[in-house]
Design a protein around this motif. Sequence first.
Motif, PDB file in Angstrom:
ATOM      1  N   THR A  43      37.202  25.785  45.955  1.00  0.00           N
ATOM      2  CA  THR A  43      38.481  25.523  46.608  1.00  0.00           C
ATOM      3  C   THR A  43      38.986  26.829  47.200  1.00  0.00           C
ATOM      4  OG1 THR A  43      39.815  26.066  44.663  1.00  0.00           O
ATOM      5  CG2 THR A  43      39.056  23.780  44.850  1.00  0.00           C
ATOM      6  N   ARG A  44      40.057  26.729  47.921  1.00  0.00           N
ATOM      7  CA  ARG A  44      40.696  27.948  48.424  1.00  0.00           C
ATOM      8  C   ARG A  44      41.358  28.683  47.268  1.00  0.00           C
ATOM      9  NH1 ARG A  44      43.056  24.587  53.218  1.00  0.00           N
ATOM     10  NH2 ARG A  44      41.277  24.639  54.606  1.00  0.00           N
ATOM     11  N   GLU A  45      41.616  27.961  46.208  1.00  0.00           N
ATOM     12  CA  GLU A  45      42.325  28.535  45.065  1.00  0.00           C
ATOM     13  C   GLU A  45      41.452  29.514  44.291  1.00  0.00           C
ATOM     14  OE1 GLU A  45      45.301  26.827  41.651  1.00  0.00           O
ATOM     15  OE2 GLU A  45      43.621  25.567  42.259  1.00  0.00           O
ATOM     16  N   ILE A  46      40.239  29.094  43.919  1.00  0.00           N
ATOM     17  CA  ILE A  46      39.347  29.991  43.176  1.00  0.00           C
ATOM     18  C   ILE A  46      37.911  29.835  43.667  1.00  0.00           C
ATOM     19  CG2 ILE A  46      40.742  30.176  41.068  1.00  0.00           C
ATOM     20  CD1 ILE A  46      38.899  28.127  39.753  1.00  0.00           C
ATOM     21  N   SER A  47      37.208  30.945  43.691  1.00  0.00           N
ATOM     22  CA  SER A  47      35.799  30.952  44.096  1.00  0.00           C
ATOM     23  C   SER A  47      34.935  30.631  42.881  1.00  0.00           C
ATOM     24  CB  SER A  47      35.430  32.335  44.633  1.00  0.00           C
ATOM     25  OG  SER A  47      35.415  33.277  43.563  1.00  0.00           O
ATOM     26  N   PRO A  48      33.644  30.349  43.087  1.00  0.00           N
ATOM     27  CA  PRO A  48      32.761  30.117  41.938  1.00  0.00           C
ATOM     28  C   PRO A  48      32.727  31.296  40.958  1.00  0.00           C
ATOM     29  CG  PRO A  48      31.721  29.310  43.926  1.00  0.00           C
ATOM     30  CD  PRO A  48      32.960  30.045  44.356  1.00  0.00           C
ATOM     31  N   GLY A  49      32.739  32.524  41.480  1.00  0.00           N
ATOM     32  CA  GLY A  49      32.749  33.698  40.597  1.00  0.00           C
ATOM     33  C   GLY A  49      34.030  33.795  39.795  1.00  0.00           C
TER      34      GLY A  49
ATOM     35  N   ALA B 292      36.665  30.755  33.072  1.00  0.00           N
ATOM     36  CA  ALA B 292      36.051  29.995  31.973  1.00  0.00           C
ATOM     37  C   ALA B 292      35.670  30.922  30.822  1.00  0.00           C
ATOM     38  CB  ALA B 292      34.825  29.238  32.479  1.00  0.00           C
ATOM     39  N   GLY B 293      35.244  32.134  31.151  1.00  0.00           N
ATOM     40  CA  GLY B 293      34.828  33.096  30.126  1.00  0.00           C
ATOM     41  C   GLY B 293      35.962  33.623  29.280  1.00  0.00           C
ATOM     42  N   ILE B 294      37.177  33.614  29.816  1.00  0.00           N
ATOM     43  CA  ILE B 294      38.321  34.130  29.054  1.00  0.00           C
ATOM     44  C   ILE B 294      39.289  33.023  28.637  1.00  0.00           C
ATOM     45  CG2 ILE B 294      38.184  36.458  29.996  1.00  0.00           C
ATOM     46  CD1 ILE B 294      40.471  35.700  31.926  1.00  0.00           C
ATOM     47  N   LEU B 295      38.868  31.795  28.763  1.00  0.00           N
ATOM     48  CA  LEU B 295      39.752  30.675  28.433  1.00  0.00           C
ATOM     49  C   LEU B 295      40.232  30.732  26.986  1.00  0.00           C
ATOM     50  CD1 LEU B 295      41.121  28.058  29.321  1.00  0.00           C
ATOM     51  CD2 LEU B 295      39.034  26.843  28.654  1.00  0.00           C
ATOM     52  N   HIS B 296      39.340  31.072  26.060  1.00  0.00           N
ATOM     53  CA  HIS B 296      39.695  31.030  24.638  1.00  0.00           C
ATOM     54  C   HIS B 296      40.024  32.382  24.039  1.00  0.00           C
ATOM     55  CE1 HIS B 296      38.812  26.810  24.628  1.00  0.00           C
ATOM     56  NE2 HIS B 296      37.623  27.042  25.136  1.00  0.00           N
ATOM     57  N   SER B 297      39.597  33.447  24.702  1.00  0.00           N
ATOM     58  CA  SER B 297      39.950  34.778  24.204  1.00  0.00           C
ATOM     59  C   SER B 297      39.775  35.796  25.318  1.00  0.00           C
ATOM     60  CB  SER B 297      39.093  35.155  22.992  1.00  0.00           C
ATOM     61  OG  SER B 297      37.741  35.280  23.356  1.00  0.00           O
ATOM     62  N   PRO B 298      40.650  36.803  25.335  1.00  0.00           N
ATOM     63  CA  PRO B 298      40.562  37.811  26.390  1.00  0.00           C
ATOM     64  C   PRO B 298      39.343  38.703  26.195  1.00  0.00           C
ATOM     65  CG  PRO B 298      42.242  38.425  24.800  1.00  0.00           C
ATOM     66  CD  PRO B 298      41.752  37.062  24.407  1.00  0.00           C
TER      67      PRO B 298
ATOM     68  N   THR C 223      46.120  33.221  32.376  1.00  0.00           N
ATOM     69  CA  THR C 223      47.520  32.795  32.335  1.00  0.00           C
ATOM     70  C   THR C 223      47.576  31.264  32.342  1.00  0.00           C
ATOM     71  OG1 THR C 223      47.696  32.761  34.742  1.00  0.00           O
ATOM     72  CG2 THR C 223      48.240  34.859  33.629  1.00  0.00           C
ATOM     73  N   GLU C 224      48.776  30.735  32.183  1.00  0.00           N
ATOM     74  CA  GLU C 224      48.936  29.277  32.272  1.00  0.00           C
ATOM     75  C   GLU C 224      48.527  28.787  33.663  1.00  0.00           C
ATOM     76  OE1 GLU C 224      52.573  27.497  30.905  1.00  0.00           O
ATOM     77  OE2 GLU C 224      52.772  29.001  29.313  1.00  0.00           O
TER      78      GLU C 224
ATOM     79  N   ALA D 239      45.467  26.176  34.478  1.00  0.00           N
ATOM     80  CA  ALA D 239      45.659  24.970  35.299  1.00  0.00           C
ATOM     81  C   ALA D 239      44.662  24.947  36.460  1.00  0.00           C
ATOM     82  CB  ALA D 239      47.096  24.917  35.823  1.00  0.00           C
ATOM     83  N   ALA D 240      44.433  26.104  37.093  1.00  0.00           N
ATOM     84  CA  ALA D 240      43.467  26.174  38.197  1.00  0.00           C
ATOM     85  C   ALA D 240      42.061  25.867  37.692  1.00  0.00           C
ATOM     86  CB  ALA D 240      43.511  27.558  38.851  1.00  0.00           C
ATOM     87  N   LEU D 241      41.724  26.401  36.538  1.00  0.00           N
ATOM     88  CA  LEU D 241      40.407  26.134  35.942  1.00  0.00           C
ATOM     89  C   LEU D 241      40.256  24.652  35.628  1.00  0.00           C
ATOM     90  CD1 LEU D 241      37.737  27.289  34.777  1.00  0.00           C
ATOM     91  CD2 LEU D 241      38.962  27.590  32.614  1.00  0.00           C
ATOM     92  N   LEU D 242      41.276  24.047  35.068  1.00  0.00           N
ATOM     93  CA  LEU D 242      41.235  22.618  34.750  1.00  0.00           C
ATOM     94  C   LEU D 242      41.059  21.774  36.006  1.00  0.00           C
ATOM     95  CD1 LEU D 242      41.440  20.324  32.698  1.00  0.00           C
ATOM     96  CD2 LEU D 242      43.916  20.456  32.926  1.00  0.00           C
TER      97      LEU D 242
END
Length: 170
Positions: free
Chosen positions: A60-66, A72-78, A125-126, A130-133
């Motif tokens: 999407t224009r919102e986020i690239s695959p990278g 996704a890598g920091i979803l559960h812990s920084p 962040t929240e 949301a963007a990841l979801l």
Amino acid sequence: MTDFSPAGTTPDPSPGAPAPVAQGAGGRKTGKPIGAGALAAELRVAVMRTSRRLRAEAATREISPGQYSVLAGILHSPLTVGQLAAREQVQAPSMTRIVNALAAAELVSREENPEDRRQVLVRITETGSAALLRARSKRTAWLAKQVAALTPQQRATLHEAAVILQEMSS
């Protein structure tokens, strides 16, 4: 012994196990046994094409695959930028650019690492969650549409393959 012969020509027999049988177009069995090497090559191509298509579907224009992968890598812990770079197999300067773009979009925040004050932790962040979801939902919706077009037998076979692939990658 691994068999790297063309698909369906020479089996790679395991003691006591029947050789897998090659399938033609539409999943029809050809009756020809397939070796481990040929099956590995077919799986590699299928997994890579599917993965590429899933990435494209969620782009999407919102986020690239990278950026998706970092979120996704920091979803559960920084993680630190160095940890993210190692995880994504990129150089630290490249990861810094990705993190800077994510921070500018307010999808991640930076905070001091309590274990090493010289390092910075990157936290989702929240808005980033949301963007990841949303991106995950797009991927899942595309894949669900493809799976819905399969026969019940094909879906059962695909389910078995998914379980095996998960076991193999654990």
